[in-house]
Design a protein around this motif. Structure first.
Motif, PDB file in Angstrom:
ATOM      1  N   UNK A  97     -25.536  60.296  -4.347  1.00  0.00           N
ATOM      2  CA  UNK A  97     -24.112  60.864  -3.467  1.00  0.00           C
ATOM      3  C   UNK A  97     -24.082  60.034  -2.318  1.00  0.00           C
ATOM      4  N   UNK A  98     -23.061  59.706  -1.777  1.00  0.00           N
ATOM      5  CA  UNK A  98     -22.689  59.016  -0.335  1.00  0.00           C
ATOM      6  C   UNK A  98     -21.818  60.452   0.136  1.00  0.00           C
ATOM      7  N   UNK A  99     -22.231  60.727   1.285  1.00  0.00           N
ATOM      8  CA  UNK A  99     -21.621  61.886   1.935  1.00  0.00           C
ATOM      9  C   UNK A  99     -20.995  61.628   3.336  1.00  0.00           C
TER      10      UNK A  99
ATOM     11  N   UNK B  97     -26.854  59.446   2.366  1.00  0.00           N
ATOM     12  CA  UNK B  97     -27.361  59.377   0.937  1.00  0.00           C
ATOM     13  C   UNK B  97     -28.063  60.440   0.468  1.00  0.00           C
ATOM     14  N   UNK B  98     -27.580  61.053  -0.568  1.00  0.00           N
ATOM     15  CA  UNK B  98     -28.485  62.240  -1.164  1.00  0.00           C
ATOM     16  C   UNK B  98     -28.495  62.057  -2.661  1.00  0.00           C
TER      17      UNK B  98
ATOM     18  N   UNK C 173     -31.542  65.116   3.624  1.00  0.00           N
ATOM     19  CA  UNK C 173     -30.915  63.824   3.321  1.00  0.00           C
ATOM     20  C   UNK C 173     -31.868  62.621   3.142  1.00  0.00           C
ATOM     21  N   UNK C 174     -31.730  61.789   2.339  1.00  0.00           N
ATOM     22  CA  UNK C 174     -32.661  60.498   1.990  1.00  0.00           C
ATOM     23  C   UNK C 174     -32.272  59.599   3.237  1.00  0.00           C
TER      24      UNK C 174
ATOM     25  N   UNK D  23     -39.393  58.905  -2.380  1.00  0.00           N
ATOM     26  CA  UNK D  23     -39.237  60.339  -2.827  1.00  0.00           C
ATOM     27  C   UNK D  23     -38.346  60.273  -3.961  1.00  0.00           C
ATOM     28  N   UNK D  24     -38.437  61.314  -4.887  1.00  0.00           N
ATOM     29  CA  UNK D  24     -37.589  61.779  -5.840  1.00  0.00           C
ATOM     30  C   UNK D  24     -36.844  62.793  -5.281  1.00  0.00           C
ATOM     31  N   UNK D  25     -36.160  63.716  -6.165  1.00  0.00           N
ATOM     32  CA  UNK D  25     -35.638  65.106  -5.564  1.00  0.00           C
ATOM     33  C   UNK D  25     -36.561  65.997  -5.085  1.00  0.00           C
TER      34      UNK D  25
END
Length: 296
Positions: A50-52, A60-61, A70-71, A180-182
């Protein structure tokens, strides 16, 4: 007199009403701009990327607009300035190794650190391994990341890339782990066996930098595992925890300060205050002596 008083009062009341409406509209506009706005969703075989936009930042998330963190984020008004403490801490590894000629980044995200390193180290080659091609597509389309002769991306698993580099005899001056993953760091990038492969691809005075969590349930075992492979390491903490270890001996405080001073001008555009970052460098062992090492 009464009719004259009414003629005077109506314009004033109208002005007050218009001002109140304007204030409401401004408040609504600000509130609307501060709330997260989904700009784009990129399909992925791992998790949707996702772009927020929110609070003047682009982020990015994975999977959700709102979660624990957030990433990647950058300030839309000044994209060079690093938003997160952990990116500044990771970049401050240059105090330990100020002149890397080749850098390996495991985990691209929006490309904050590779983009910065290309500007700070104009003669270095930065290789990045990213397992998810969707992340690469988003980084290029929405975060200003560009590939080139000195900014190379390899789509694949970070451990597989490192093991192949070891077999082929390729080495790096600086390796940065930000995968990292979720949930957390993938388990196969945490073990003693992985770190042994990683150590083998470092040059004799090469440095590894790892972004981890301060409050992770794995904190003690991660620490014990890095200590088992690298011995003493720098432990930086500010929100996240960043480990900086070396294949050779760690520099003393005087060398750190000298390197930081030499880099101060180059790091300033990225919001990195070298004095503040130097204060984070700690050799303190803050984990149990009997913590178990992580293994495959």
């Amino acid at each position: 007199m009464k009719s004259g008083h009414r003629r005077f009062r109506w314009p004033a009341l109208l002005g007050l009403a218009l001002a109140a409406c304007s204030a409401v509209l401004v408040t609504y506009s600000l509130s609307n701009s501060l709330s997260p706005r989904l700009v784009h969703t990129e399909p992925s075989e791992f998790a949707p990327v996702l772009v927020i936009d929110e609070y003047g930042q682009r982020c990015m998330n994975f999977e959700k607009i709102k979660d624990r963190g957030r990433q990647t984020c950058f300030d839309v008004s000044d994209p060079d300035v690093m938003v997160f403490d952990y990116t500044r801490m990771m970049t401050s590894a240059l105090f330990v190794k100020p002149d890397p000629r080749n850098v390996l980044m495991v985990g691209l995200g929006g490309g904050t650190i590779p983009i910065a390193l290309a500007k700070i180290l104009p003669d270095a080659v930065v290789d990045t391994v990213e397992i998810d091609p969707a992340v690469l597509r988003v980084a290029e389309a929405y975060f200003g990341f560009k590939q080139g002769a000195r900014q190379r991306v390899f789509v694949g698993d970070g451990r597989a890339f490192i093991e192949k580099a070891q077999r082929e005899g390729r080495t790096y001056d600086l390796v940065m782990l930000d995968a990292f993953d979720v949930d957390y760091i993938p388990a196969h990038l945490l073990t003693r066996e992985f770190l042994q492969h990683l150590r083998a691809i470092l040059t004799p005075d090469g440095v590894v930098v790892a972004n981890t969590f301060t409050n992770s349930t794995m904190y003690e075992r991660e620490s014990a595992t890095y200590a088992a492979v690298f011995g003493e390491f720098f432990n930086l903490r500010a929100g996240n925890r960043v480990i900086i270890a070396s294949r050779g001996p760690l520099p003393d405080d005087g060398v750190l300060k000298k390197n930081a001073a030499a880099l101060a001008h180059a790091l300033k555009p990225f919001g990195i205050d070298v004095e503040r970052e130097l204060q984070r460098f700690s050799r303190h062992r803050d984990w149990s002596a009997d913590a178990a090492v992580l293994t495959d």
